[in-house]
Design an enzyme around this catalytic site. Structure first.
Site, PDB file in Angstrom:
ATOM      1  N   HIS B 139       0.830  -1.203   0.000  1.00  0.00           N
ATOM      2  CA  HIS B 139       0.000   0.000   0.000  1.00  0.00           C
ATOM      3  C   HIS B 139       0.862   1.250   0.000  1.00  0.00           C
ATOM      4  O   HIS B 139       1.861   1.326   0.702  1.00  0.00           O
ATOM      5  CB  HIS B 139      -0.880   0.024   1.253  1.00  0.00           C
ATOM      6  CG  HIS B 139      -2.145  -0.749   1.108  1.00  0.00           C
ATOM      7  ND1 HIS B 139      -3.179  -0.308   0.328  1.00  0.00           N
ATOM      8  CD2 HIS B 139      -2.542  -1.921   1.623  1.00  0.00           C
ATOM      9  CE1 HIS B 139      -4.174  -1.183   0.385  1.00  0.00           C
ATOM     10  NE2 HIS B 139      -3.813  -2.184   1.161  1.00  0.00           N
ATOM     11  N   CYS B 208       0.848   1.990  -5.724  1.00  0.00           N
ATOM     12  CA  CYS B 208      -0.015   2.782  -6.604  1.00  0.00           C
ATOM     13  C   CYS B 208       0.534   4.180  -6.799  1.00  0.00           C
ATOM     14  O   CYS B 208       1.313   4.698  -6.018  1.00  0.00           O
ATOM     15  CB  CYS B 208      -1.457   2.820  -6.085  1.00  0.00           C
ATOM     16  SG  CYS B 208      -1.660   3.673  -4.536  1.00  0.00           S
ATOM     17  N   ARG B 217       0.878   2.815 -11.749  1.00  0.00           N
ATOM     18  CA  ARG B 217       1.628   2.066 -10.740  1.00  0.00           C
ATOM     19  C   ARG B 217       3.053   2.591 -10.723  1.00  0.00           C
ATOM     20  O   ARG B 217       3.583   3.006 -11.766  1.00  0.00           O
ATOM     21  CB  ARG B 217       1.653   0.564 -11.065  1.00  0.00           C
ATOM     22  CG  ARG B 217       0.289  -0.085 -11.090  1.00  0.00           C
ATOM     23  CD  ARG B 217      -0.298  -0.210  -9.694  1.00  0.00           C
ATOM     24  NE  ARG B 217      -1.605  -0.856  -9.754  1.00  0.00           N
ATOM     25  CZ  ARG B 217      -2.743  -0.195  -9.949  1.00  0.00           C
ATOM     26  NH1 ARG B 217      -2.743   1.112 -10.102  1.00  0.00           N
ATOM     27  NH2 ARG B 217      -3.877  -0.857  -9.993  1.00  0.00           N
TER      28      ARG B 217
END
Lengths: 58, 240
Positions: B139, B208, B217
């Protein structure tokens, strides 16, 4: 809406305030425990991989 | 306007404003949940994973149990390691550039519920330290923000991993590379745009981009620089 709830709570003002607090905390708990975890994947923060939904391709 | 009409209008206006206030409170609570609560939950989950790994490494034998002989009498190639159990942690990653105390567990798989508890290893990619491309997703924001400072990675930065028996020190080879979400070539054994030529022991990190979005990305590639047995202590990349 809130006035209607207040009028339908039993007891005097202090009891009503206490019940309101408990109700509010219950709502927050349900939101954090069930509603937000359900809604969170609909937002883009989970998309960190390069192959989402493409596992079958490779 | 009659008395009754005024009451009705007042009730409608009051109900509307109550709905607006409720919706606002709901949105504020959701933001608190995303920015704060997912981090609290993820930090405790990651600490739990690292604690469990360290307990396992300090108590039991960490070498893989002997595999049963392959049917037909052929011995399995030694370089072929056991599959990591899905959803379980098997390594700890350290990236000094992201913080001296930055340590995250690496779990097998990249499903959303796995990434809530740590970094996720793409299960089709190579194993740690093996020939191929050991690829890991994490994340950028929410759930502990593990890769928040990803754009600060620079060539030469160390990415250190341990599986309990060995320390693996990878070195970043490129500035973070922006690509599209469907660009699965970046986790190929030899990623086409990485500048690597020929097979090697590589590592890919993905997260991300932009920070709060999902349109792109961000990729970092690294190669295996050195290994050392866990018994010889932490590698120099972590102490400098």
């Amino acid at each position: 809406m809130y006035g209607w709830i207040w009028r339908h709570l039993p007891g005097n003002t202090w009891v009503k305030a206490l019940i309101s607090l408990v109700l509010a905390l219950t709502v927050v708990f349900i939101l954090f425990q069930y509603v937000f975890p359900w809604a969170e994947p609909l937002l883009p923060f989970n998309d960190v991989t390069v192959d989402q939904g493409m596992a079958a391709v490779r | 306007m009659t008395q009754r009409g005024g009451t009705t209008v007042r009730r409608i206006v009051r109900t509307l404003s109550e709905i607006c206030v409720t919706a606002g409170a709901l949105i504020v609570l959701f933001v608190v949940y995303l920015l704060f609560w997912t981090g609290v939950r993820a930090d405790s989950a990651m600490d739990g994973e690292i604690g469990r790994l360290q307990d396992r490494w300090s108590t039991g034998p960490v070498t893989a149990p002997a595999r049963p002989p392959a049917p037909g009498g052929r011995t399995a190639p030694a370089a072929r390691p056991r599959a990591y159990p899905p959803g379980a942690s098997f390594a700890v990653m350290y990236i000094p550039r992201l913080g001296a105390d930055w340590a995250k567990p690496v779990l097998e798989g990249t499903a959303p519920d796995v990434l809530k508890r740590g970094l996720g290893h793409y299960d089709r990619t190579a194993h740690l330290g093996q020939l191929g491309n050991f690829s890991v997703a994490g994340h950028r924001r929410t759930y502990g923000d593990p890769f928040k400072d990803f754009p600060r990675l620079r060539p030469g930065d160390a990415v250190v991993l341990t599986d309990g028996t060995t320390w693996f020190t990878y070195r970043i080879d490129n500035r973070p590379y922006t690509t599209l979400p469907g660009d699965i070539g970046v986790i190929d054994p030899v990623p086409p745009k990485s500048g690597f030529h020929g097979p090697g022991r590589y590592l890919t990190l993905t997260t991300c981009e932009p920070e709060w979005g999902h349109s792109h990305r961000l990729i970092a590639w690294a190669h295996l620089d050195s290994t050392q047995p866990a018994a010889r202590g932490r590698p120099s990349a972590l102490s400098s």
